[in-house]
Design an enzyme around this catalytic site. Structure first.
Site, short mmCIF file in Angstrom:
data_model
loop_
_atom_site.label_atom_id
_atom_site.label_comp_id
_atom_site.label_asym_id
_atom_site.label_seq_id
_atom_site.Cartn_x
_atom_site.Cartn_y
_atom_site.Cartn_z
N ASP A 126 -15.28 4.17 -3.66
CA ASP A 126 -14.25 3.87 -2.64
C ASP A 126 -12.85 3.83 -3.26
OD1 ASP A 126 -12.83 2.77 -0.50
OD2 ASP A 126 -13.76 0.79 -0.64
N HIS A 156 -11.23 -4.04 0.74
CA HIS A 156 -11.45 -3.00 -0.27
C HIS A 156 -10.92 -3.43 -1.62
CE1 HIS A 156 -12.64 0.03 2.73
NE2 HIS A 156 -11.80 -0.62 3.50
#
Lengths: 565, 565
Positions: free
Chosen positions: A203, A376
């Site tokens: 990611d 994130h």
């Protein structure tokens, strides 16, 4: 044990292709196909919400031509977690899948109503998995690993292939103090790293942020202060899938004796689903119905509302212009936007804040107080994963090109000192990355792109129109052009309805009637709605679609142009 | 001396009207009219650049109906400084002004080429003013006060009226260490405050930011590090009017032995103007022509380029897609975006950064390093001004509604402890605020709004089309609809040209030819340009305008819809 031994495939092992079908070059649409021999598996099936670059549509899903070309061989769809950018396209992808749908229970529970709406039943089965579970699909052995994120029950996947181990992180941050104490499985990441990882897919969303992202618990202090100091209603807007955020707020509400109302369709639905799966805990007697908000004293109410991105039809937008059935604010109330602005939404959010300011309402955002933390991982978390996993190949995923490129640079720096430097493979949607005896490299391009979905409402999916790039012109295009006086909210001149490829422009009666109808609808709106181009654009689009469908039975693409002058 | 005595008007003194014509409800378009008896003066004449809410136009200026209604009585236009949002509408406003144009020399020098382009000569005279100068216009006595901002030579104005003193800050921050040592005239603000101020009009731009903004010098360290560590070309994009920023960079370039090239029309023009007025100092031999950039070793070059907001035609956008005549980047070069993203421009800037990442170029923004500092005062600076001035009435200016509302709240808190609490007047564009024996209040609405300007290029001003709200429909509208495959950059189907009120849609030959021409132009673009909707939108607009003008001699409003699928 030689650390990288198992990553060396046996001689003559079949090649493995990694084919990103979305999410490498954009935020959203996350979907990765992995093929070996006669078997393809798919990781995630994400959607994307359109912005001003793609007006006139409701949803975007990845082009599925590659999966069609593997017809009969797509043996599994694997979900890493329940966010729309990972599950939103499941109803479109699942009919192409001959094997089971695997995923953690919360993700599957969030998919379920989507499948019902689309009338999709999945014969091959829907299989819940938990961390450390292992399933085998053809030549692939897939292990699920717990990761932490802004919602519970997220996993990474470690896929043993004939060429070696492929590790896909899914979305994550490293939350050292997760609200549900369900920790990131760093030990297993380290074990797999020691065992030898062929390719790491990681990611890249927050690669631009230095340091560590922080725990979901980090918002508790700021909210506690807001619960203490707010005299009237407390209205918090966040993503309805941010279940940790909702839990923090519900727990505070309980301890501050405020009742909680879920306002907005997805807020209502997701909170019910998460309650059922045990991922959201509601103390008895805390929840009230949205229609009861007005029956409680203002200081006894917490509203959890949709619309943190300024979406025209969401609860917060309606509340902001005093046009919500159950919630009317006054100047003792406080609104908190507990979310970041997704790029492209800044102006719409700003407009909602302007409307709220007109109500005299104090609006708090993450730039005023720490009321939001990202889901994130930031740069240091990405480095930590690289250091633990030490892959042979590194493929940055989930980001626009600049995030992927920056993640690639980080990988080079982090692994420069390791005995075996990492090979970065920069890929974009549709790139075919092949792993075989010659190593890993880009070998081909597969079809990839976007399919636009146009559906009026949930429940009217029968009428859903899928438009791929070949059909847009054929379906016809209608462009309503509306000019509105910014000061008075009055229409300037009669709206124009411009058409191509749908009816002939000669059908003046239809166009005139449409323009008149549109004028009436606009004039019936309140001045705050009329002077907000974002709200008007959505209103014009809905109204013109409804009118044309009723009069002609057809559904052209409607691209409204609203000018505020 | 009783502090507020002079703010009490003499009995029977004529009333004074404050009429904001732009900037109260939006960023940009700053313009304030002040009328007393037969005299009106105007402070600033700002423009605004269109964004996605107002496609198809080049510039927006305020509606001048109010000034027309005061025909023959508008006795002065006063400029506070040379930013476009304060001077961009001067060529349109000046013909309505019977008296002189006053302003600091740099602002006037920046206005001069605009007047030349528009063929405007101003008979009543153009009068440079310096701080502490006083001019009298009818019943008004106007004093200019030095303030600091992101460009040199900015002033506030203190206007003595029959009702008392009105103080308008213009744009400012309180830079305690201005690069040119030309300090904010805090002592005079304090004096006027002690004397008694009827109304304070204060810049609200950064009211949402806590603390102090910081000096223009604050970027020096970060840039010094970048000069030290950059191996190739250093490309810095900033507003061409940010002359302090340019000076910092030029001085560093000189000490690091880099040559400086100004790239982009406004960068070139503004640097020449500021040199002439003495507001930009270029050491001998430092500047090179843009066409010479390629003749110097990469590590010896600093390029100062336009395009920090991702504007499609600006230098940085062209450089990013490798389509600039003189500047081609490689992976040793570094690009610094030394500006904030104006809300609405985030995606365009992101796209430029994606293109640069494809070149392998490292891109630094203000979120990576302190390479930008705002020109507007933060909350503590706004409080300081309020504390010094202690006005009777406070009118927040320069902001959307939410900034004005927050500034109003700050004013109430700051002045709560003073002997005479401040009265906040919340006004928006067109509100008529009257000051007379009954005090200050909203009495009326004047016409206000936006006029859209459509001009192909500087130098073609003859063909400039002013569109006010009454003319949009009459001029006709053309909507080109183009669908482009995001992956391949190929056109999907033939572009559609939809028309209303311009030619009849029956003129199929014209529309077909236009669509074919458009296809050719698009196909001639590079793939990076074709897959960038922002760049394509501008290209389509320019091309369709050119085609229709050539074939029909007319200039309808062109509103391109570019879909990336």
């Amino acid at each position: 044990m030689h650390a990288s031994a198992p990553a060396v495939p046996t001689a003559g092992a079949p090649s493995v292709d990694l084919v990103p079908l979305g999410g490498l070059g954009e935020f959203g649409l996350n979907m990765m196909a992995i093929s070996c021999g006669e078997t393809t598996i798919v990781i995630d099936a994400g959607a994307m919400f359109p912005d001003s670059d793609l007006p006139g549509v409701d949803l975007i899903v990845p082009d599925l031509t590659y999966l069609e070309s593997r017809r009969g061989q797509v043996q599994a769809l694997i979900l890493t977690h329940g966010h729309e950018d990972h599950i939103g396209a499941v109803p479109y992808v699942l009919p192409h899948v001959q094997g089971p749908l695997y995923g953690p229970p919360l993700a599957l529970a969030l998919v379920e109503p989507k499948l019902e709406e689309h009338g999709v039943t999945h014969g091959p089965g829907i299989v819940p998995v938990k961390p450390r579970d292992v399933v085998t699909v053809g030549p692939f052995t897939i292990e699920f690993l717990r990761v932490t994120h802004s919602m519970p029950d997220c996993v990474a996947v470690a896929i043993r292939t004939p060429q070696g181990l492929i590790l896909h992180t899914g979305d994550f941050k490293i939350d050292q103090t997760p609200l549900d104490n369900d920790s990131f499985d760093l030990p297993r990441f380290a074990q797999l790293g020691a065992e030898g990882v062929l390719a790491l897919l990681c990611d890249s969303t927050n690669v631009d942020r230095p340091g560590f992202t922080g725990s979901e618990r980090d918002v508790e202090d700021a909210f506690e202060e807001l619960f203490t100091s707010t005299e009237g209603r407390l209205i918090v807007s966040t993503f309805s899938s941010s279940l940790y955020r909702l839990q923090v707020l519900i727990d505070l509400a309980a301890s501050f004796d405020r009742k909680v109302a879920f306002i907005g369709r997805s807020m209502d639905r997701n909170s019910q689903i998460a309650q059922r799966t045990g991922h959201l805990h509601l103390p008895t007697g805390v929840v009230i119905k949205d229609s009861d908000v007005g029956n409680f004293p203002a200081q006894d109410v917490l509203c959890l509302v949709t619309g943190s991105q300024g979406e025209p039809n969401a609860a917060l937008s309606r509340i902001a212009i005093n046009d919500h059935r159950h919630v009317r604010l006054d100047d003792r109330d406080r609104v908190v936007i507990s979310a970041r602005a997704i790029p492209g939404n800044e102006k719409a959010i700003g407009r909602v804040m302007n409307h709220l300011a007109r109500r005299g309402v104090d609006v708090i955002t993450a730039s005023d107080r720490p009321v939001h933390v990202s889901g994130h991982g930031s740069a240091e978390e990405l480095k930590l994963i690289l250091s633990l996993v030490r892959p042979k190949y590194f493929i940055p995923v989930h980001g626009e090109y600049r995030q992927l490129a920056r993640h690639a640079k980080i990988a080079e720096v982090v692994t420069a000192g390791l005995p075996n430097a990492v090979h970065v493979l920069m890929a974009e949607d549709g790139d075919v990355l092949r792993f075989d005896a010659e190593g890993g490299r880009l070998v081909d391009k597969a079809p990839a792109g976007r399919v636009l979905i146009d559906s009026t409402r949930v429940g009217e999916v029968d009428d859903e129109v899928l438009r791929d790039r070949r059909h847009i012109a054929a379906d016809g295009v209608v462009v309503p052009v509306v000019a509105i006086n910014r000061q008075t909210g009055q229409l300037e001149g009669v709206p124009e309805l411009m058409v191509r490829g749908f009816v002939t422009a000669d059908d003046e009666a239809l166009l005139t009637d449409g323009a008149i109808r549109l004028s009436e609808v606009i004039e019936a709106c309140g001045i705050e709605e009329r002077t907000d181009p974002g709200l008007m654009q959505e209103r014009v689009r809905t109204e013109v679609r409804r009118f044309l469908r009723k009069r002609t039975g057809r559904r052209p693409l409607v691209l409204p142009v609203v000018m505020e002058i």
